[in-house]
Design a protein around this motif. Structure first.
Motif, short mmCIF file in Angstrom:
data_model
loop_
_atom_site.label_atom_id
_atom_site.label_comp_id
_atom_site.label_asym_id
_atom_site.label_seq_id
_atom_site.Cartn_x
_atom_site.Cartn_y
_atom_site.Cartn_z
N PHE A 1 4.26 -0.40 1.62
CA PHE A 1 4.40 0.89 2.27
C PHE A 1 4.56 1.96 1.20
O PHE A 1 5.36 1.79 0.28
CB PHE A 1 5.62 0.87 3.19
N THR A 2 3.80 3.03 1.34
CA THR A 2 3.97 4.18 0.46
C THR A 2 4.05 5.44 1.31
O THR A 2 3.47 5.51 2.39
CB THR A 2 2.81 4.33 -0.55
N GLN A 3 4.78 6.43 0.79
CA GLN A 3 4.92 7.71 1.46
C GLN A 3 4.86 8.80 0.40
O GLN A 3 5.62 8.75 -0.57
CB GLN A 3 6.25 7.77 2.22
N LYS A 4 3.94 9.76 0.59
CA LYS A 4 3.78 10.84 -0.39
C LYS A 4 3.81 12.18 0.33
O LYS A 4 3.25 12.33 1.41
CB LYS A 4 2.45 10.71 -1.12
N HIS A 5 4.44 13.15 -0.32
CA HIS A 5 4.47 14.53 0.18
C HIS A 5 3.70 15.40 -0.80
O HIS A 5 3.98 15.39 -1.99
CB HIS A 5 5.91 15.04 0.27
N GLU A 6 2.72 16.14 -0.28
CA GLU A 6 1.95 17.07 -1.10
C GLU A 6 1.82 18.37 -0.34
O GLU A 6 1.06 18.44 0.63
CB GLU A 6 0.57 16.49 -1.41
N GLY A 7 2.55 19.39 -0.76
CA GLY A 7 2.49 20.67 -0.07
C GLY A 7 2.93 20.52 1.38
O GLY A 7 4.02 20.05 1.66
N LYS A 8 2.04 20.88 2.28
CA LYS A 8 2.36 20.81 3.71
C LYS A 8 1.73 19.58 4.35
O LYS A 8 1.33 19.61 5.52
CB LYS A 8 1.92 22.08 4.42
N GLN A 9 1.64 18.51 3.60
CA GLN A 9 1.06 17.28 4.12
C GLN A 9 1.87 16.07 3.66
O GLN A 9 2.33 16.02 2.52
CB GLN A 9 -0.39 17.14 3.69
N GLN A 10 2.02 15.12 4.57
CA GLN A 10 2.67 13.86 4.24
C GLN A 10 1.67 12.75 4.52
O GLN A 10 0.99 12.76 5.55
CB GLN A 10 3.92 13.66 5.10
N ARG A 11 1.57 11.80 3.59
CA ARG A 11 0.67 10.66 3.76
C ARG A 11 1.49 9.38 3.69
O ARG A 11 2.25 9.19 2.75
CB ARG A 11 -0.41 10.64 2.68
N ASP A 12 1.28 8.54 4.69
CA ASP A 12 1.96 7.25 4.74
C ASP A 12 0.90 6.16 4.80
O ASP A 12 -0.12 6.32 5.47
CB ASP A 12 2.84 7.16 5.99
N ARG A 13 1.16 5.06 4.11
CA ARG A 13 0.19 3.96 4.07
C ARG A 13 0.95 2.63 4.17
O ARG A 13 1.89 2.39 3.43
CB ARG A 13 -0.61 4.01 2.77
N ILE A 14 0.50 1.80 5.11
CA ILE A 14 1.05 0.46 5.27
C ILE A 14 -0.08 -0.51 4.97
O ILE A 14 -1.10 -0.51 5.67
CB ILE A 14 1.58 0.24 6.70
N GLU A 15 0.09 -1.30 3.92
CA GLU A 15 -0.93 -2.26 3.51
C GLU A 15 -0.39 -3.67 3.71
O GLU A 15 0.71 -3.99 3.28
CB GLU A 15 -1.31 -2.05 2.05
N VAL A 16 -1.19 -4.50 4.38
CA VAL A 16 -0.79 -5.88 4.63
C VAL A 16 -1.24 -6.74 3.45
O VAL A 16 -2.43 -6.78 3.13
CB VAL A 16 -1.39 -6.40 5.95
N ARG A 17 -0.30 -7.41 2.80
CA ARG A 17 -0.62 -8.24 1.64
C ARG A 17 -1.00 -9.66 2.05
O ARG A 17 -1.83 -10.29 1.44
CB ARG A 17 0.58 -8.30 0.69
N TRP A 18 -0.32 -10.19 3.09
CA TRP A 18 -0.65 -11.51 3.60
C TRP A 18 -0.22 -11.59 5.06
O TRP A 18 0.60 -10.81 5.51
CB TRP A 18 0.00 -12.62 2.77
N GLY A 19 -0.81 -12.50 5.79
CA GLY A 19 -0.47 -12.65 7.21
C GLY A 19 -1.13 -11.59 8.06
O GLY A 19 -2.20 -11.07 7.73
#
Length: 81
Positions: A1-19
């Protein structure tokens, strides 16, 4: 899981490694005082229909249908603030 804030935007990413991961609802913390203006959910480059609202001070995103992610796949969320 990653979460980034850039200006007026937030980006979240959930990556499945296994299963496998099944997702129907997502809940994210937002910066203090932030009010989401638009939310976009993408899996495999394709948009996923969703609704969003504030629950207990957090952004809750309900997907129109359950999404099943396998190893190597990612779910990405773009939030306009």
């Amino acid at each position: 899981f990653t979460q980034k804030h850039e200006g007026k935007q937030q980006r979240d990413r959930i990556e499945v490694r296994w299963g496998e991961l099944r997702v129907r609802k997502l809940v994210f913390a937002l910066p203090d005082g932030a009010k989401p203006t638009n939310v976009k959910v993408v899996v495999g480059g394709k948009p996923v229909a969703c609704r969003h609202g504030i629950e207990n001070g957090r952004l809750a995103i309900g997907l129109s249908s359950e999404v099943a992610l396998s190893a190597g796949q990612a779910l990405e969320v773009e939030i306009g603030l």
